[in-house]
Design an enzyme around this catalytic site. Sequence first.
Site, mmCIF file in Angstrom:
data_model
loop_
_atom_site.group_PDB
_atom_site.id
_atom_site.type_symbol
_atom_site.label_atom_id
_atom_site.label_comp_id
_atom_site.label_asym_id
_atom_site.label_seq_id
_atom_site.Cartn_x
_atom_site.Cartn_y
_atom_site.Cartn_z
ATOM 1 N N HIS A 2 44.589 37.504 36.314
ATOM 2 C CA HIS A 2 43.377 38.208 35.908
ATOM 3 C C HIS A 2 42.268 37.918 36.904
ATOM 4 O O HIS A 2 42.253 36.877 37.571
ATOM 5 C CB HIS A 2 42.938 37.799 34.491
ATOM 6 N N CYS A 3 41.352 38.879 37.016
ATOM 7 C CA CYS A 3 40.149 38.682 37.821
ATOM 8 C C CYS A 3 38.972 38.577 36.860
ATOM 9 O O CYS A 3 39.148 38.208 35.700
ATOM 10 C CB CYS A 3 39.976 39.808 38.840
ATOM 11 N N VAL A 4 37.789 38.945 37.283
ATOM 12 C CA VAL A 4 36.604 38.789 36.438
ATOM 13 C C VAL A 4 36.641 39.700 35.226
ATOM 14 O O VAL A 4 36.200 39.331 34.132
ATOM 15 C CB VAL A 4 35.319 39.063 37.259
#
Length: 470
Positions: free
Chosen positions: A26-28
Amino acid sequence: MANYKKNAEQIIKFIGGKENIENAAHCVTRLRLSLKDESKVDKEKVEDVELVKGAFSSSGIYQIVIGSGDVEKVYAEFTALTGLEEASVSEVKSSGAKNLNPLQRLVKTLSDIFMPIIPAIIVAGVLMGLNNLLGAKGLFVEGKTLLQVYPDLKGLWNLINMMANTSFVFLPALVGWSATKKFGGSPILGIVMGLMLVHPSLMNAWTYGEAALEGTVPHFNILGLFQIEKVGYQGQVLPVLAAAYILSIVEKWLRDWVPNAIQLLVVPITTILVTGFLSLGLIGPLTRTMGNVLTSGIVNAYQAVPWLGGLLYGALYAPMVATGMHHMFLGVDIQLIAQHGGTFLWPMLALSNIAQGSASLAIAWLSNDPDEESLASTSAISAYFGITEPALFGVTLRKKYPFFAGIIGSALAGLYVTTNGVLASSIGIGGLPGFISIIPKYIPAFLVGMAISLVIPFVLTVIYAKRFAK
């Protein structure tokens, strides 16, 4: 309060089950998934999950937009339910790349090379745009530039000009660093190779055409056996891309065969010598010719039927952003600027940004859902300042008709600006600030194009929503 476990369970179910997942990170704001078979995904049901704000596939990675804060909690439940180990975004990208076809791999490679250096290019573009305004005759004072009216500005103008030109003068070094890193070589050798291609002892690339016509191009005489043109490659990307690829191959081969005890001495020197000879003697002249043919073809088509070129490029730019293919044209823009003093492609990029932003803004204005209104309005602001992905993937593509309304507005704006010969002198920030990079005499026509891309997508989206959308 959101049930994160339930959201994760539903996402797993609608993407084809945990057996369809190779890797997850996952990213932000997003879950990033490498899937074995994306045809098993039920996109509509994924997007109906409570916390999901959008879903799309890009470069072999299936991305699910959830939002800051929530995405970490969903990811924690996701990994617990699937038994997957936590992975980095780069690991997921590497896993997803295996699912790409050759064209998609090429586009991803170019994207990976250019994305890290885009901030430097944008800074240069904005500064050059400011300098254009200071030096534009008749833009603020009839018949004069601001420099003529206020001579004390000249020192500031020269300083800004030096700062602005830096990224373009040493562009091969930036590309050499990024490309060599991507191809698996030593980035520092990529920088050296890029700097070599713009070394002060070489003829400046921008004076090559005139010297070639006059027959005054200098040469390196190599032992009386052959000659290499003593010409640099300022502002060009094809030569250094090819050189970085060859450099990486040579370096990796040497590292496999040269004993460890003498690698530090032998590998860098041999790599630079071999690649340097090939770059100046073969790669540079060949890719310069290829670049000239490519840009000449685009310029000739544009000059022959400018309205058609503007209409098509204006219409196709947003779909290219959605597929990631738009990165391929960054090099073309740079080549056009280097050879012709301006690019007719970049203005249409800025107008396409605005058009998708206006379509997204219309959805925000129409929506009765606070969450959708918030997403659409913030996405519109982002698009107006040159970043269209939130509007595309979070709003317009999901509903389809705003996406096509944006395409129509962008196409008509592109038709108008190309018919009026609008050129950008540099690559800068897209969207509403885009006028800064436009050659001053074309700014009025560009502003009309901006008005078209602001109004038409908004109006078309509202009309369709009120008459046909349910």
